[in-house]
Design a protein around this motif. Structure first.
Motif, mmCIF file in Angstrom:
data_model
loop_
_atom_site.group_PDB
_atom_site.id
_atom_site.type_symbol
_atom_site.label_atom_id
_atom_site.label_comp_id
_atom_site.label_asym_id
_atom_site.label_seq_id
_atom_site.Cartn_x
_atom_site.Cartn_y
_atom_site.Cartn_z
ATOM 1 N N ALA A 107 -28.703 9.315 5.197
ATOM 2 C CA ALA A 107 -28.415 8.757 6.331
ATOM 3 C C ALA A 107 -27.177 8.067 6.618
ATOM 4 C CB ALA A 107 -29.455 7.886 7.281
ATOM 5 N N GLY A 108 -26.362 8.254 5.395
ATOM 6 C CA GLY A 108 -24.993 7.538 5.386
ATOM 7 C C GLY A 108 -24.733 6.326 4.796
ATOM 8 N N THR A 109 -25.873 5.741 4.246
ATOM 9 C CA THR A 109 -25.645 4.533 3.647
ATOM 10 C C THR A 109 -25.333 4.465 1.966
ATOM 11 O OG1 THR A 109 -28.069 4.411 2.890
ATOM 12 C CG2 THR A 109 -27.566 3.573 4.975
ATOM 13 N N SER A 110 -24.803 5.607 1.519
ATOM 14 C CA SER A 110 -24.376 5.692 0.117
ATOM 15 C C SER A 110 -22.859 5.174 0.299
ATOM 16 C CB SER A 110 -24.467 7.136 -0.625
ATOM 17 O OG SER A 110 -25.546 7.460 -0.629
ATOM 18 N N ARG A 111 -21.940 5.695 0.958
ATOM 19 C CA ARG A 111 -20.689 4.955 1.633
ATOM 20 C C ARG A 111 -20.010 5.080 0.406
ATOM 21 N NH1 ARG A 111 -20.934 1.877 6.047
ATOM 22 N NH2 ARG A 111 -19.387 0.355 5.179
ATOM 23 N N ALA A 112 -19.539 6.365 -0.135
ATOM 24 C CA ALA A 112 -18.737 6.565 -1.307
ATOM 25 C C ALA A 112 -17.123 6.772 -1.028
ATOM 26 C CB ALA A 112 -19.205 7.380 -2.517
ATOM 27 N N TYR A 113 -16.800 7.247 0.225
ATOM 28 C CA TYR A 113 -15.363 7.642 0.384
ATOM 29 C C TYR A 113 -14.680 6.401 0.842
ATOM 30 C CZ TYR A 113 -16.762 12.689 1.166
ATOM 31 O OH TYR A 113 -17.214 14.004 0.970
ATOM 32 N N ALA A 114 -14.372 5.656 -0.137
ATOM 33 C CA ALA A 114 -14.068 4.133 0.212
ATOM 34 C C ALA A 114 -13.197 3.659 -1.103
ATOM 35 C CB ALA A 114 -15.135 3.294 0.625
ATOM 36 N N GLU A 115 -12.570 2.426 -0.897
ATOM 37 C CA GLU A 115 -11.895 1.883 -1.966
ATOM 38 C C GLU A 115 -13.047 1.095 -2.881
ATOM 39 O OE1 GLU A 115 -7.452 1.256 -0.547
ATOM 40 O OE2 GLU A 115 -8.868 -0.209 0.335
ATOM 41 N N TYR A 116 -14.036 0.711 -2.257
ATOM 42 C CA TYR A 116 -15.096 -0.025 -2.874
ATOM 43 C C TYR A 116 -16.153 0.407 -2.506
ATOM 44 C CZ TYR A 116 -11.479 -3.530 -4.393
ATOM 45 O OH TYR A 116 -10.479 -4.194 -4.937
ATOM 46 N N VAL A 117 -17.505 0.328 -3.548
ATOM 47 C CA VAL A 117 -18.813 0.741 -3.223
ATOM 48 C C VAL A 117 -19.762 -0.354 -4.176
ATOM 49 C CG1 VAL A 117 -18.815 2.633 -4.925
ATOM 50 C CG2 VAL A 117 -20.436 2.565 -2.792
ATOM 51 N N ASN A 118 -20.730 -0.596 -3.192
ATOM 52 C CA ASN A 118 -21.816 -1.142 -4.116
ATOM 53 C C ASN A 118 -23.030 -0.319 -4.474
ATOM 54 O OD1 ASN A 118 -22.505 -1.315 -1.358
ATOM 55 N ND2 ASN A 118 -24.162 -2.827 -1.750
ATOM 56 N N ALA A 119 -23.319 -0.670 -5.606
ATOM 57 C CA ALA A 119 -24.327 0.286 -6.165
ATOM 58 C C ALA A 119 -25.470 -0.391 -7.144
ATOM 59 C CB ALA A 119 -23.818 1.550 -7.160
ATOM 60 N N ALA A 120 -26.638 -0.198 -6.993
ATOM 61 C CA ALA A 120 -27.550 -0.478 -8.067
ATOM 62 C C ALA A 120 -27.444 -0.539 -9.297
ATOM 63 C CB ALA A 120 -29.142 0.257 -7.588
ATOM 64 N N ALA A 121 -27.617 -1.514 -10.294
ATOM 65 C CA ALA A 121 -27.264 -1.373 -11.629
ATOM 66 C C ALA A 121 -27.950 -0.106 -12.547
ATOM 67 C CB ALA A 121 -27.319 -2.539 -12.418
ATOM 68 N N SER A 122 -29.238 0.151 -11.749
ATOM 69 C CA SER A 122 -29.758 1.463 -12.325
ATOM 70 C C SER A 122 -29.283 2.667 -12.033
ATOM 71 C CB SER A 122 -31.208 1.320 -11.699
ATOM 72 O OG SER A 122 -31.315 1.581 -10.610
ATOM 73 N N GLU A 123 -28.255 2.747 -11.103
ATOM 74 C CA GLU A 123 -27.556 3.935 -10.778
ATOM 75 C C GLU A 123 -26.523 4.416 -11.328
ATOM 76 O OE1 GLU A 123 -29.528 4.112 -6.156
ATOM 77 O OE2 GLU A 123 -27.329 3.996 -6.483
ATOM 78 N N ILE A 124 -25.887 3.374 -12.351
ATOM 79 C CA ILE A 124 -24.507 3.485 -12.936
ATOM 80 C C ILE A 124 -24.594 3.795 -14.267
ATOM 81 C CG2 ILE A 124 -23.630 2.204 -10.625
ATOM 82 C CD1 ILE A 124 -22.791 0.077 -12.641
ATOM 83 N N ALA A 125 -23.664 4.210 -14.945
ATOM 84 C CA ALA A 125 -23.532 4.319 -16.202
ATOM 85 C C ALA A 125 -22.026 4.115 -16.912
ATOM 86 C CB ALA A 125 -24.151 5.763 -16.860
ATOM 87 N N ILE A 126 -21.730 3.603 -18.104
ATOM 88 C CA ILE A 126 -20.489 3.643 -18.521
ATOM 89 C C ILE A 126 -20.037 5.120 -18.490
ATOM 90 C CG2 ILE A 126 -19.099 3.198 -20.576
ATOM 91 C CD1 ILE A 126 -20.168 0.563 -19.211
ATOM 92 N N LYS A 127 -18.696 5.142 -18.117
ATOM 93 C CA LYS A 127 -17.700 6.440 -18.022
ATOM 94 C C LYS A 127 -17.628 6.854 -19.218
ATOM 95 C CE LYS A 127 -13.646 6.310 -17.187
ATOM 96 N NZ LYS A 127 -13.010 7.040 -18.352
ATOM 97 N N PRO A 128 -17.699 8.286 -19.503
ATOM 98 C CA PRO A 128 -17.364 8.704 -20.871
ATOM 99 C C PRO A 128 -15.919 8.207 -21.243
ATOM 100 C CG PRO A 128 -17.919 10.476 -19.010
ATOM 101 C CD PRO A 128 -18.252 9.253 -18.664
ATOM 102 N N ALA A 129 -15.655 8.009 -22.224
ATOM 103 C CA ALA A 129 -14.393 7.136 -22.550
ATOM 104 C C ALA A 129 -13.276 8.368 -22.659
ATOM 105 C CB ALA A 129 -14.480 6.472 -23.988
ATOM 106 N N GLY A 130 -13.754 9.483 -22.807
ATOM 107 C CA GLY A 130 -12.766 10.585 -22.986
ATOM 108 C C GLY A 130 -12.395 11.555 -22.037
ATOM 109 N N VAL A 131 -13.094 10.856 -20.719
ATOM 110 C CA VAL A 131 -12.769 11.747 -19.634
ATOM 111 C C VAL A 131 -12.362 10.985 -18.457
ATOM 112 C CG1 VAL A 131 -14.199 12.964 -17.524
ATOM 113 C CG2 VAL A 131 -14.893 13.308 -20.041
ATOM 114 N N GLU A 132 -11.316 11.479 -17.800
ATOM 115 C CA GLU A 132 -10.750 10.408 -16.783
ATOM 116 C C GLU A 132 -11.410 10.376 -15.585
ATOM 117 O OE1 GLU A 132 -7.369 12.276 -15.061
ATOM 118 O OE2 GLU A 132 -8.037 14.320 -15.405
#
Length: 339
Positions: A107-132
């Protein structure tokens, strides 16, 4: 006290790309269990334009209730700017990527087209180091979709479109057809099937043949010259990344005991024919998973899977990015650059 603001793409009404507005929006408020991400890049996905249009393709009773203004988007890559006091797996400065609140954010509560976004820690991961960041932002939804269809669903949430749980099928030594192979999900499905030892037949526009062969396709069918269902027979699995009402045409390409996985299953009506042919038709709903993104980061870092960028635009030019998406024939992913 003044509420901190950020730049974002906001939507005040449903419509075409012209309704996307680059303007000030309130900064996200960090909640327990969450991480605040300073966004470097945003990946575009079909649910973005489905929501922008008001989910016109869904039955009215399925359309989520929205509150304007809203911010589109789910896929981000960026840097941790703050963590809630109960979060211990991430620290300020970590480079991360995520698919934020999906499908709960339809319903539009993900809100990613922005300079900042909050996310549950369970949804994120460390970015692959070799990928920009630009390429990392193109991965989450499309790569998780391919992974959850082909390798590991990773959850037991019921699917309203079928009574049984989706189960991936063995791929090693099997023949797999990927329709819509050059698109976001398709180009990852080709790579994952090949990584698992399948013989892969890619179906796409002829302009994408070289790209798909570089990604591991053993055979290529230009759908503008041949109908795949007329030239392919006795395969083990069809991954239809286009889906929709036309997906049933692939039933006759499968051997008895084979499987058809439509990524977009709405409109499919071939259950009786599938039963007669002895073919399993199964779908699933992609869901956010930081654990799976952490697993996939290793594949991205090793180059076993790579993200192909079709085009990139500044966040302020999100309208142009949506116009590009509307023209079709996308190779890989469209991405917005924020930083």
């Amino acid at each position: 006290m003044t509420t901190p603001t950020m730049k974002a793409i906001q939507l005040h009404e449903f419509g075409g790309p012209d309704v996307l507005r680059y303007e000030d929006a309130p900064m996200p408020q960090l909640q327990a269990g969450e991480v605040l991400i300073q966004v470097h890049a945003v990946g575009l996905n079909p649910p973005d334009w489905y929501l922008r249009e008001g989910y016109k393709t869904l039955p009215p009773e399925w359309r989520p209730k929205v509150s304007f203004p809203l911010i589109l988007g789910t896929d981000v890559s960026g840097t941790v700017a703050a963590v809630a006091s109960d979060v211990t797996d991430f620290a300020v400065g970590d480079e991360v990527y995520a698919m934020v609140r999906f499908p709960s954010g339809l319903a539009g509560t993900s809100r990613a087209y922005a300079e900042y976004v909050n996310a549950a820690a369970s949804e994120i991961a460390i970015k692959p180091a070799g990928v920009e960041h630009l390429h990392a932002a193109g991965a989450p939804m499309s790569l998780l979709t391919a992974w959850q269809f082909l390798i590991d669903q990773g959850h037991d949430e019921p699917n309203p479109l079928q009574p049984h749980r989706h189960e991936p099928v063995p791929l090693a030594g099997r023949t797999v057809v990927v329709n819509g192979a050059a698109g976001g999900v398709g180009h990852f499905a080709v790579q994952l099937a090949k990584w698992k030892g399948a013989r892969v037949i890619a179906v796409a526009s002829g302009r994408h043949e070289q790209l798909l062969r570089e990604m591991g396709a053993d055979e290529f069918i230009d759908y503008r010259k041949s109908n795949a269902e007329d030239v392919v027979h006795d395969v083990d699995l069809v991954v239809d990344a286009v889906g929709g009402p036309g997906t049933g045409r692939f039933l006759r390409t499968l051997r008895r005991g084979g499987a058809l996985f439509p990524i977009f299953p709405l409109g499919y009506s071939g259950a009786d024919e599938a039963a007669r042919l002895g073919v399993t038709v199964s779908t699933t709903q992609v869901r956010s998973s930081g654990a799976q993104l952490a697993e996939l980061a290793a594949l991205l870092d090793a180059g076993a899977v790579r993200v192909h960028i079709d085009s990139s635009y500044a966040l302020a030019d999100a309208r142009l990015a949506h116009e590009r998406a509307a023209t079709g024939h996308i190779a890989g992913k469209i991405v917005l650059q924020v930083r």
